[in-house]
Design an enzyme around this catalytic site. Structure first.
Site, PDB file in Angstrom:
ATOM      1  N   SER A   1       0.505  -0.644   0.133  1.00 52.71           N
ATOM      2  CA  SER A   1      -0.116   0.223   0.068  1.00 52.71           C
ATOM      3  C   SER A   1       0.953   1.295  -0.018  1.00 52.71           C
ATOM      4  O   SER A   1       1.018   2.472  -1.065  1.00 52.71           O
ATOM      5  CB  SER A   1      -1.134   0.120   1.324  1.00 52.71           C
ATOM      6  OG  SER A   1      -1.571  -1.192   1.078  1.00 52.71           O
TER       7      SER A   1
ATOM      8  N   HIS B   1      -4.553   3.706   6.986  1.00 51.07           N
ATOM      9  CA  HIS B   1      -4.327   4.312   5.158  1.00 51.07           C
ATOM     10  C   HIS B   1      -4.440   5.489   5.538  1.00 51.07           C
ATOM     11  O   HIS B   1      -4.435   6.059   4.633  1.00 51.07           O
ATOM     12  CB  HIS B   1      -4.752   2.817   4.935  1.00 51.07           C
ATOM     13  CG  HIS B   1      -4.249   1.363   4.386  1.00 51.07           C
ATOM     14  ND1 HIS B   1      -4.209   0.903   3.879  1.00 51.07           N
ATOM     15  CD2 HIS B   1      -4.580   0.398   4.868  1.00 51.07           C
ATOM     16  CE1 HIS B   1      -3.594   0.316   3.252  1.00 51.07           C
ATOM     17  NE2 HIS B   1      -3.506  -0.163   4.581  1.00 51.07           N
TER      18      HIS B   1
ATOM     19  N   GLU C   1     -15.095   6.362  -1.559  1.00 56.70           N
ATOM     20  CA  GLU C   1     -16.064   4.907  -1.163  1.00 56.70           C
ATOM     21  C   GLU C   1     -16.576   3.861  -1.633  1.00 56.70           C
ATOM     22  O   GLU C   1     -17.068   4.831  -1.677  1.00 56.70           O
ATOM     23  CB  GLU C   1     -16.265   5.331   0.190  1.00 56.70           C
ATOM     24  CG  GLU C   1     -15.204   6.286   1.336  1.00 56.70           C
ATOM     25  CD  GLU C   1     -14.063   5.366   1.650  1.00 56.70           C
ATOM     26  OE1 GLU C   1     -13.678   4.288   2.038  1.00 56.70           O
ATOM     27  OE2 GLU C   1     -12.633   5.970   1.725  1.00 56.70           O
TER      28      GLU C   1
ATOM     29  N   GLU D   1      -7.630   0.350  -4.584  1.00 57.27           N
ATOM     30  CA  GLU D   1      -7.114  -0.294  -2.936  1.00 57.27           C
ATOM     31  C   GLU D   1      -7.872  -0.883  -1.929  1.00 57.27           C
ATOM     32  O   GLU D   1      -9.095  -0.435  -1.750  1.00 57.27           O
ATOM     33  CB  GLU D   1      -6.320   0.634  -1.423  1.00 57.27           C
ATOM     34  CG  GLU D   1      -6.279  -0.071  -0.468  1.00 57.27           C
ATOM     35  CD  GLU D   1      -4.873  -0.773  -0.872  1.00 57.27           C
ATOM     36  OE1 GLU D   1      -4.632  -1.224  -0.267  1.00 57.27           O
ATOM     37  OE2 GLU D   1      -4.390   0.069  -1.422  1.00 57.27           O
TER      38      GLU D   1
END
Length: 182
Positions: A14, A50, A63, A88
């Protein structure tokens, strides 16, 4: 251009993906397509970690835990053809798609849907970076539903790797280029 970044849990994929997309995006708009659904404190802690990692990196977060093709409806008036996007991650998306509702969905349908929507995003954004998990090395046999999930991840990761212009595996924080160019 599409880049696939794969690695095991805690491998640094990430963080690498966020730094990588910064070099790809230059001055263009950057979208962070977040697929994780929060169900508990552990999940919330991961999301907060994150968010903190990408703080001040100029991402516009979207989102989208299922139906990632709908991301394009959420980008506003900015033309995404000159933008970059970080998706992600695929493992969350597959789980969300499979287990949305009461019964697990058939893996072939889920695989086809996710690939179709990734293709749509790849055609729309100038550069799409996708993060996925390597979950295939423990050699364990699980219940049927978990094995279906693992099979769906395998099928999707293979197809994404074939579609990608570049594939990078993160091994103990070290990027290893597996594919460069189609």
């Amino acid at each position: 251009m599409m880049t696939l970044i794969i690695g095991g849990s805690g491998s640094g994929k990430s963080s690498y993906a966020e730094d990588y997309i910064a070099t790809c995006s230059k001055d263009s708009r950057k979208y962070y397509i977040a697929t994780m659904q929060v169900f508990d404190k552990e999940g919330q802690a991961k999301v907060e970690k994150h968010q903190k990692m990408r703080e001040n990196k100029g991402f516009h977060a979207i989102e989208q835990p299922i139906s990632i093709g709908k991301v394009l409806e959420k980008t506003g008036d900015t033309p995404v053809s000159e933008s970059t996007a970080l998706l992600e991650c695929i493992s969350n998306l597959v789980a969300n798609e499979m287990f949305f509702g009461n019964e697990p969905k058939e893996i072939k349908r889920i695989t086809e849907k996710i690939i179709r929507e990734v293709e749509q995003l790849n055609k729309s954004f100038k550069h799409l970076v996708i993060v996925t998990n390597n979950i295939f090395e423990d050699g364990m046999i699980y219940d049927e539903t978990t094995m279906d999930y693992i099979q769906a991840m395998a099928d999707i990761n293979k197809k994404l790797a074939m579609m990608a212009d570049k594939v990078i595996e993160i091994v103990v924080g070290i990027p290893v280029v597996l594919k460069e160019g189609k």
